[in-house]
Design an enzyme around this catalytic site. Sequence first.
Site, short mmCIF file in Angstrom:
data_model
loop_
_atom_site.label_atom_id
_atom_site.label_comp_id
_atom_site.label_asym_id
_atom_site.label_seq_id
_atom_site.Cartn_x
_atom_site.Cartn_y
_atom_site.Cartn_z
N GLN A 103 0.82 -1.21 0.00
CA GLN A 103 0.00 0.00 0.00
C GLN A 103 0.86 1.27 0.00
O GLN A 103 0.45 2.29 -0.59
CB GLN A 103 -0.93 -0.02 1.23
CG GLN A 103 -2.14 0.89 1.13
CD GLN A 103 -3.29 0.26 0.34
OE1 GLN A 103 -3.59 -0.91 0.50
NE2 GLN A 103 -3.94 1.05 -0.50
N LYS A 106 1.70 1.73 -3.70
CA LYS A 106 0.47 1.97 -4.46
C LYS A 106 -0.01 3.40 -4.23
O LYS A 106 -0.34 4.12 -5.17
CB LYS A 106 -0.61 0.99 -3.98
CG LYS A 106 -1.92 1.09 -4.71
CD LYS A 106 -3.06 0.36 -3.98
CE LYS A 106 -2.76 -1.10 -3.73
NZ LYS A 106 -3.99 -1.84 -3.35
N LYS A 118 -2.67 -1.11 6.73
CA LYS A 118 -3.69 -2.16 6.49
C LYS A 118 -4.11 -2.69 7.84
O LYS A 118 -3.34 -2.64 8.81
CB LYS A 118 -3.10 -3.31 5.65
CG LYS A 118 -4.15 -4.11 4.90
CD LYS A 118 -4.48 -3.45 3.58
CE LYS A 118 -5.63 -4.12 2.87
NZ LYS A 118 -5.82 -3.53 1.53
N GLY A 157 -12.47 -0.19 3.15
CA GLY A 157 -12.84 -1.60 3.02
C GLY A 157 -11.78 -2.43 2.33
O GLY A 157 -10.79 -1.91 1.80
N ASP A 158 -11.98 -3.72 2.34
CA ASP A 158 -11.17 -4.70 1.61
C ASP A 158 -12.01 -5.98 1.65
O ASP A 158 -13.23 -5.90 1.81
CB ASP A 158 -9.79 -4.86 2.27
CG ASP A 158 -8.80 -5.62 1.38
OD1 ASP A 158 -8.26 -5.01 0.44
OD2 ASP A 158 -8.57 -6.83 1.59
N THR A 201 -12.28 0.61 -7.90
CA THR A 201 -11.19 -0.34 -8.13
C THR A 201 -11.42 -1.12 -9.41
O THR A 201 -10.51 -1.26 -10.25
CB THR A 201 -11.03 -1.30 -6.94
OG1 THR A 201 -11.09 -0.55 -5.72
CG2 THR A 201 -9.71 -2.05 -7.01
N ASN A 233 -16.47 -6.96 -4.66
CA ASN A 233 -16.51 -5.56 -5.09
C ASN A 233 -15.67 -5.30 -6.33
O ASN A 233 -16.14 -4.72 -7.30
CB ASN A 233 -16.06 -4.67 -3.92
CG ASN A 233 -15.91 -3.22 -4.34
OD1 ASN A 233 -14.82 -2.77 -4.66
ND2 ASN A 233 -17.01 -2.51 -4.40
N SER A 369 -10.64 6.90 -2.66
CA SER A 369 -10.65 7.16 -1.22
C SER A 369 -9.97 8.49 -0.92
O SER A 369 -10.45 9.28 -0.10
CB SER A 369 -9.91 6.04 -0.47
OG SER A 369 -10.73 4.91 -0.28
P1 NDP Z 1 -14.79 -8.90 -1.57
O1 NDP Z 1 -14.86 -9.42 -0.20
O2 NDP Z 1 -15.84 -7.97 -2.05
O3 NDP Z 1 -14.70 -10.09 -2.62
C1 NDP Z 1 -13.70 -11.04 -2.56
C2 NDP Z 1 -13.95 -12.05 -3.64
O4 NDP Z 1 -12.84 -12.93 -3.72
C3 NDP Z 1 -15.16 -12.92 -3.39
O5 NDP Z 1 -15.71 -13.33 -4.62
C4 NDP Z 1 -14.56 -14.10 -2.64
O6 NDP Z 1 -15.31 -15.29 -2.75
C5 NDP Z 1 -13.24 -14.25 -3.36
N1 NDP Z 1 -12.24 -14.83 -2.46
C6 NDP Z 1 -11.81 -14.33 -1.29
N2 NDP Z 1 -10.92 -15.14 -0.72
C7 NDP Z 1 -10.81 -16.17 -1.57
C8 NDP Z 1 -10.05 -17.34 -1.55
N3 NDP Z 1 -9.22 -17.63 -0.52
N4 NDP Z 1 -10.17 -18.18 -2.60
C9 NDP Z 1 -11.00 -17.91 -3.63
N5 NDP Z 1 -11.75 -16.80 -3.69
C10 NDP Z 1 -11.66 -15.96 -2.68
O7 NDP Z 1 -13.33 -8.20 -1.69
P2 NDP Z 1 -12.81 -7.15 -2.76
O8 NDP Z 1 -13.43 -7.38 -4.05
O9 NDP Z 1 -12.89 -5.81 -2.13
O10 NDP Z 1 -11.26 -7.52 -2.81
C11 NDP Z 1 -10.73 -8.43 -3.76
C12 NDP Z 1 -9.24 -8.21 -3.90
O11 NDP Z 1 -9.01 -6.86 -4.35
C13 NDP Z 1 -8.42 -8.34 -2.63
O12 NDP Z 1 -7.14 -8.81 -2.95
C14 NDP Z 1 -8.30 -6.89 -2.14
O13 NDP Z 1 -7.18 -6.72 -1.30
C15 NDP Z 1 -8.12 -6.19 -3.47
N6 NDP Z 1 -8.42 -4.76 -3.51
C16 NDP Z 1 -9.62 -4.27 -3.07
C17 NDP Z 1 -9.89 -2.93 -3.17
C18 NDP Z 1 -11.20 -2.36 -2.77
O14 NDP Z 1 -11.37 -1.15 -2.92
N7 NDP Z 1 -12.15 -3.14 -2.31
C19 NDP Z 1 -8.89 -1.98 -3.68
C20 NDP Z 1 -7.69 -2.61 -4.19
C21 NDP Z 1 -7.49 -3.95 -4.08
P3 NDP Z 1 -16.39 -15.67 -1.60
O15 NDP Z 1 -17.58 -14.83 -1.90
O16 NDP Z 1 -16.59 -17.12 -1.77
O17 NDP Z 1 -15.75 -15.33 -0.30
O1 2IT Z 2 -6.02 -2.59 -1.28
C1 2IT Z 2 -6.52 -1.45 -1.36
O2 2IT Z 2 -5.99 -0.55 -2.01
C2 2IT Z 2 -7.80 -1.22 -0.68
N1 2IT Z 2 -8.34 -2.14 -0.08
C3 2IT Z 2 -8.40 0.15 -0.68
C4 2IT Z 2 -7.82 0.98 0.43
C5 2IT Z 2 -8.45 2.33 0.64
O3 2IT Z 2 -7.99 2.97 1.60
O4 2IT Z 2 -9.35 2.74 -0.07
#
Ligand code: NDP
Ligand code: 2IT
Length: 434
Positions: A103, A106, A118, A157-158, A201, A233, A369
């Site tokens: 992060q 990034k 984080k 969130g994450d 994202t 998400n 954000s």
């Molecule tokens: P969500 O919780 O909204 O979604 C996560 C998704 O990934 C779900 O479909 C989940 O499936 C799946 N998943 C999680 N863990 C596993 C696993 N161990 N094996 C297989 N599938 C898995 O999270 P986000 O979409 O927010 O985050 C997804 C990725 O993006 C993460 O790496 C996060 O760090 C990264 N990220 C998120 C940002 C954000 O703004 N939200 C910004 C930048 C990066 P299930 O529904 O079955 O749990």
């Molecule tokens: O991995 C990421 O960049 C996030 N989960 C978003 C972090 C944020 O502060 O919006």
Amino acid sequence: MLPDLNRFSNEPEFQKALKEMFSSLDKSVLSNKVYNDNDIFNKIIEPDHVYTFDVKWVDDHGNEHVNKGYRIQFNNVNGVYKGGLRFHPSVNISILKFLAFEQIFKNYLTTLPMGGAKGGSDFDPKGKSDAEVIRFCQAFMKCLYPHIGVDLDVPAGDIGVGAREIRAMYLAYKEYSGKSDCSLTGKPIDLGGSLCRTEATGFGVTYFANQALQTYKNTSLKGKTVVVSGSGNVALYCLKKVTELGGKVVAMNDSSNAIYNPDGIEFNTLREIKEVKRGRIKEYKDVYPNTEVLNSKDIWGIKCDVAFPCATQFELDENDAKKLINNGVIGVFEGANMPCTLEAAELFIKNKIIYSPGKASNAGGVAVSGLEIEQNKKGEKWSFDDVDHRLQGIMSNIFNNIYKTAKDLGDEYNLVKGANNYAFIGIADKMINR
Ligand code: NDP
Ligand code: 2IT
């Protein structure tokens, strides 16, 4: 002197993030006298603060539970500590140190004034009632609130933390602290959130991909067959934007199953299942019976032009990379944080597949954000289109900066080198100036 990474063998995810960074730094950076005299390579891998706490919460039957809670404030040389909160049973110090370290760089790439952090918990929101999740969030914030605030640390969130959780945590923050500053981003709009943060994202990684395809191959997402892993998400809004730009997403997954539909996956249906009803991805077949339901991991065997890994760390390994390459993939753009193993990433780069590391291509979320903080500070509310337009500008700027760095280093297809050298120098110089 470079740090001895063997001492992190008990923190494997963090160790991998460090390996990725140090193995990609140019000789000129590694031998930089000022960095070495100031011991920057050792200082940059030590977090400023690691807070751990026990979060006690009560379930719907009156039983008390305890989960571990964490916040890692890694480096604030580029601005307030900033980074998401993850609620997932796999959460531990190693994973959070890896994510907080990523992060730092990034956030620097976004050009907005944000440092790296984080946090999260090993609490599993799956199978819990809304009331249980809300009570957990309140208990979590009771422990966290003294450590955050708009001029100190601003979580978001994450995985496992979306609008429901941020609402509960923000209301708890206000109650416990007596303040209503921008201590969290990704807030619901009625609590001061920014339009387009939910989409940011997924939209951002898609904008990045489109520009990369244009630059390297004089093509775009239009008419491309696409695979997106995950269905949370990031994945959902990647699906939406890819479809709007004329690509066809034929496969997605969750942790239980993958779905394949040659006609393309329809956004509103999947959003209803995953985001609104919190269901499982295989329910998509109930609406579109011509959908094939596969094992989750089978997703990388599906033929596509472009892949967006958007689920979680290390979900795509060397064998998966081979399958994608054999099937003719031309671009792999990370929406998740480090979804490709180091071996998979190396293979893409060696085969001149356009490959972007998450710290560059998923920066759209934290960038918006940053824009949410700015709107809150100024008491302004920007339109969806205004925020989306700024997001496009930020993603384009990130691509241009890291592509130019990769090219200058004589390795045009190595955006890992491009991103890491560009951002490492930026942060290291700021540490020296401090
Ligand atoms: P969500 O919780 O909204 O979604 C996560 C998704 O990934 C779900 O479909 C989940 O499936 C799946 N998943 C999680 N863990 C596993 C696993 N161990 N094996 C297989 N599938 C898995 O999270 P986000 O979409 O927010 O985050 C997804 C990725 O993006 C993460 O790496 C996060 O760090 C990264 N990220 C998120 C940002 C954000 O703004 N939200 C910004 C930048 C990066 P299930 O529904 O079955 O749990
Ligand atoms: O991995 C990421 O960049 C996030 N989960 C978003 C972090 C944020 O502060 O919006």
